[in-house]
Design a protein around this motif. Structure first.
Motif, short mmCIF file in Angstrom:
data_model
loop_
_atom_site.label_atom_id
_atom_site.label_comp_id
_atom_site.label_asym_id
_atom_site.label_seq_id
_atom_site.Cartn_x
_atom_site.Cartn_y
_atom_site.Cartn_z
N GLU A 193 5.19 -12.76 2.41
CA GLU A 193 3.95 -12.25 2.98
C GLU A 193 3.64 -10.83 2.53
N ARG A 195 2.74 -8.24 -0.04
CA ARG A 195 2.18 -8.21 -1.40
C ARG A 195 2.42 -6.84 -2.02
N PRO A 219 1.97 6.02 3.51
CA PRO A 219 0.83 6.21 4.41
C PRO A 219 0.68 5.04 5.38
N GLY A 221 -0.30 1.76 7.11
CA GLY A 221 -0.81 0.49 6.59
C GLY A 221 -0.28 0.12 5.22
N SER A 222 0.76 0.83 4.74
CA SER A 222 1.25 0.50 3.40
C SER A 222 2.30 -0.62 3.45
N MET A 226 6.23 -3.78 8.15
CA MET A 226 6.27 -5.17 7.70
C MET A 226 7.54 -5.46 6.89
N GLU A 304 8.69 5.70 12.47
CA GLU A 304 8.26 7.07 12.79
C GLU A 304 9.49 7.93 13.08
N ASN A 347 5.72 8.82 7.65
CA ASN A 347 4.52 9.09 6.87
C ASN A 347 4.82 10.28 5.96
N PHE A 395 -3.78 -6.66 -2.48
CA PHE A 395 -4.10 -7.39 -1.25
C PHE A 395 -4.53 -8.81 -1.53
N1 LIG Z 1 2.19 -4.86 1.25
C1 LIG Z 1 1.48 -5.56 2.13
N2 LIG Z 1 1.24 -6.87 1.96
C2 LIG Z 1 0.53 -7.59 2.84
N3 LIG Z 1 -0.01 -7.06 3.94
C3 LIG Z 1 0.18 -5.76 4.19
C4 LIG Z 1 0.93 -4.94 3.30
N4 LIG Z 1 0.96 -3.70 3.80
C5 LIG Z 1 0.28 -3.72 4.94
N5 LIG Z 1 -0.19 -4.95 5.20
C6 LIG Z 1 -1.01 -5.35 6.35
O1 LIG Z 1 -1.25 -4.19 7.12
C7 LIG Z 1 -0.66 -4.27 8.40
C8 LIG Z 1 0.01 -2.95 8.76
O2 LIG Z 1 1.16 -2.77 7.96
P1 LIG Z 1 2.43 -2.00 8.48
O3 LIG Z 1 2.42 -1.97 9.97
O4 LIG Z 1 3.61 -2.57 7.85
O5 LIG Z 1 2.13 -0.55 7.93
P2 LIG Z 1 2.98 0.75 8.09
O6 LIG Z 1 3.24 1.25 6.73
O7 LIG Z 1 4.13 0.49 8.96
O8 LIG Z 1 1.93 1.72 8.79
P3 LIG Z 1 2.15 2.89 9.89
O9 LIG Z 1 2.52 4.12 9.13
O10 LIG Z 1 0.80 3.01 10.50
O11 LIG Z 1 3.18 2.44 10.82
C9 LIG Z 1 0.31 -5.41 8.32
O12 LIG Z 1 0.43 -6.09 9.54
C10 LIG Z 1 -0.29 -6.31 7.25
O13 LIG Z 1 -1.23 -7.17 7.83
#
Ligand SMILES: Nc1ncnc2c1ncn2[C@@H]1O[C@H](COP(=O)(O)OP(=O)(O)OP(=O)(O)O)[C@@H](O)[C@H]1O
Ligand SMILES: [Mg+2]
Length: 514
Positions: A193, A195, A219, A221-222, A226, A304, A347, A395
């Protein structure tokens, strides 16, 4: 006459045999409990009196003394209830059958109605009962699953005081039966899942193969969270002994569901950043395992990382170094295993968007933020990986490789490590634990590798600790490739995983280094 039963007092994973001796006299109703009992044990008389009454045993016309020996060991918790109630019932009924139970341990809390309620730490208690030479343990029915597979000791289950008393009188009790842990706990996530983020995926695979700790910097959402959540899907299955240890620790912490068997998956702990340092390390009046031990055999994910308090992070230092934790409280000490893989996420700056036009942080704020990353925990993280914001193309791009494929490589790399361990007589189970002396034997340096390392120390400012960490990771990379000697390309890749060290001494990583 006096009646004697046996129970156990747990100190962490270790237990003392506790002799419960009851003496009675006809006289005004009184109940005296002696033997360094804490409030939780002293309250036993309320539960025991009511449970006995509802099980048909009247103790109101007696002056009763209960002695918990040895008197110099502090007793806490409610697991002595059953032993106390059985001894009291035999005492007032003048039953002599207890003599047949000199090698039986009774564990369980009583409800007012006489039901036997589950207690914490039953698996550890059963193991200790065996070590102490007991032949049988009677445990609450809801705790039967965790202890059922133990060989060399009879484990019986009981659901009420009445059943326990009929057992003393010659009846039978059910034996504990192994429980198949339900499939609902099987993880439903998969690496496919995720990518893009190839560097981070690769670092995760290396972490799994050599049990290296990993820091992900990226950053919002990276995909940091996950990825971390998918690490357990690429870890080898729990071995029996690991499952037993992990189950015993979860049971002590009161985290096992009633009637559950041994854990069948590696633990994944992801505590909130408000976690206190005792909750991280373990502690409490009845010393309980903390997050570092609950993650034993599995993963501790600190999302965090910089939001955790300094003292909470400080509590990680010993377990990361020693793979176990020693706890000392006012009157007792305990030891718990804590062989965990640490995955941390941060971050790159306070707002999280460092390097993009969205970033609103001053250079000073970024420098201050990054300085907090250095220190005792970072020193013990072999892999640091920077995740870029996920490009739109990724994505909508192809799915990543599946966990099953990656797991195959991880398992093969782990077997290489076990073979080497046997061949060279190493103590380290995985590359992460190789001491400097073992590292020289497990990863002898060719002249090319030596030259590359010298260059790294001179040019990039790595410390001795940094070099050892690079070599351990290089050893794992070579193991993943099923290659015997560590080659320069393995070292070069390992160097990539220490971006925070690349400026002298790691004390102040520069923003440019990311
Ligand atoms: N590499 C990826 N492939 C597929 N989906 C992704 C990917 N990165 C982020 N997402 C989507 O974005 C959502 C947020 O990702 P995630 O919580 O892992 O980010 P994070 O890096 O932990 O962010 P934060 O710093 O805000 O905690 C995931 O649930 C997924 O839906
Ligand atoms: Mg996250």
């Amino acid at each position: 006459m006096s009646s004697i039963t046996w129970s156990l007092g747990l100190r962490g994973l270790v237990a003392d045999a506790i002799r419960v001796e009851v003496a009675s006299q006809r006289g005004p109703s009184a109940f005296q409990l002696v033997g360094l009992a804490e409030a939780s044990v002293r309250e036993a008389h309320v539960r025991v009196r009511s449970a006995l009454k509802l099980s048909g045993v009247e103790i109101d016309e007696y002056l009763l003394t209960v002695l918990l020996a040895p008197a110099d060991i502090r007793k806490s918790g409610s697991l002595f209830d059953l032993a106390i109630a059985v001894a009291l019932a035999c005492e007032v009924r003048r039953l002599s059958q207890l003599e047949n139970f000199a090698k039986t341990v009774w564990l369980g809390e009583l409800s007012l109605s006489g039901a036997v309620r589950p207690v914490r730490g039953v698996l550890a208690a059963v193991l200790e009962a065996k070590r102490l030479g007991f032949e049988r343990v009677v445990v609450p029915k809801d705790n039967g699953g965790e202890a059922a597979e133990e060989q060399g000791i009879e484990v019986c289950v009981v659901s009420s005081l009445a059943e326990a008393l009929s057992f003393v009188g010659g009846g039978a009790l059910d034996k504990a039966r192994p429980v198949q842990t339900k499939s609902e706990t099987v993880r439903s996530v998969d690496l496919s899942e995720v990518r893009g983020q190839f560097a981070a995926r690769r670092a995760l695979e290396i972490a799994a193969a050599g049990e290296h700790n990993l820091l992900m910097i990226g950053p919002p959402g990276s995909g940091k969270t996950m990825l971390a959540r998918r690490l357990p899907t690429i870890l080898p299955p729990l071995e029996y002994n690991e499952a037993r240890e992990a189950t015993a620790l979860h049971s002590l912490a009161g985290l096992l569901r009633p009637q559950s068997g041994l854990l069948n998956q590696r633990p994944f702990r992801s505590p909130h950043h408000t976690l206190s340092s005792p909750a991280m390390a373990g502690g409490g009046t009845l010393i309980r395992p903390g997050e570092v031990s609950l993650a034993h055999g599995g993963v501790l994910f600190l999302d965090e990382l910089l939001e955790f308090s300094r003292s909470t992070l400080e509590a990680l230092r010993q377990p990361l170094e020693d793979r176990c934790i020693h706890l000392a409280r006012a009157r007792e000490t305990a030891w718990f295993p804590a062989a965990l893989t640490l995955i941390a996420a941060v971050n790159p700056c306070p707002c999280g968007y460092f390097g993009s036009t969205r970033c609103r942080c001053s250079a000073d704020a970024v420098a201050r933020y990054r300085r907090r990353l250095s220190g005792p925990v970072l020193d013990r993280i072999d892999l640091q990986v920077v995740l870029p914001p996920l490009p739109a193309a990724d994505f909508v791009g192809r799915e990543g490789e599946s966990s099953a494929n990656v797991l195959e490589r991880v398992v093969a790399a782990r077997s290489r490590q076990s073979e080497r361990r046997q061949k060279l007589g190493l103590t380290a189970r995985t590359n992460r634990d190789l001491s400097s002396a073992e590292l020289t034997r497990a990863a002898p340096l060719s002249s090319e590798v030596r030259a590359l390392l010298t260059q790294a120390v001179d040019g990039l400012g790595f410390s001795a600790r940094g070099v050892a960490s690079i070599l351990r990771v290089a050893r794992t990379i070579a193991d993943l490739e099923m290659v015997a000697p560590v080659r320069p390309e393995h070292v070069a890749e390992a160097i990539q995983y220490r971006p925070l060290d690349r400026v002298s001494g790691a004390a102040q990583p520069s923003a440019a280094s990311w």
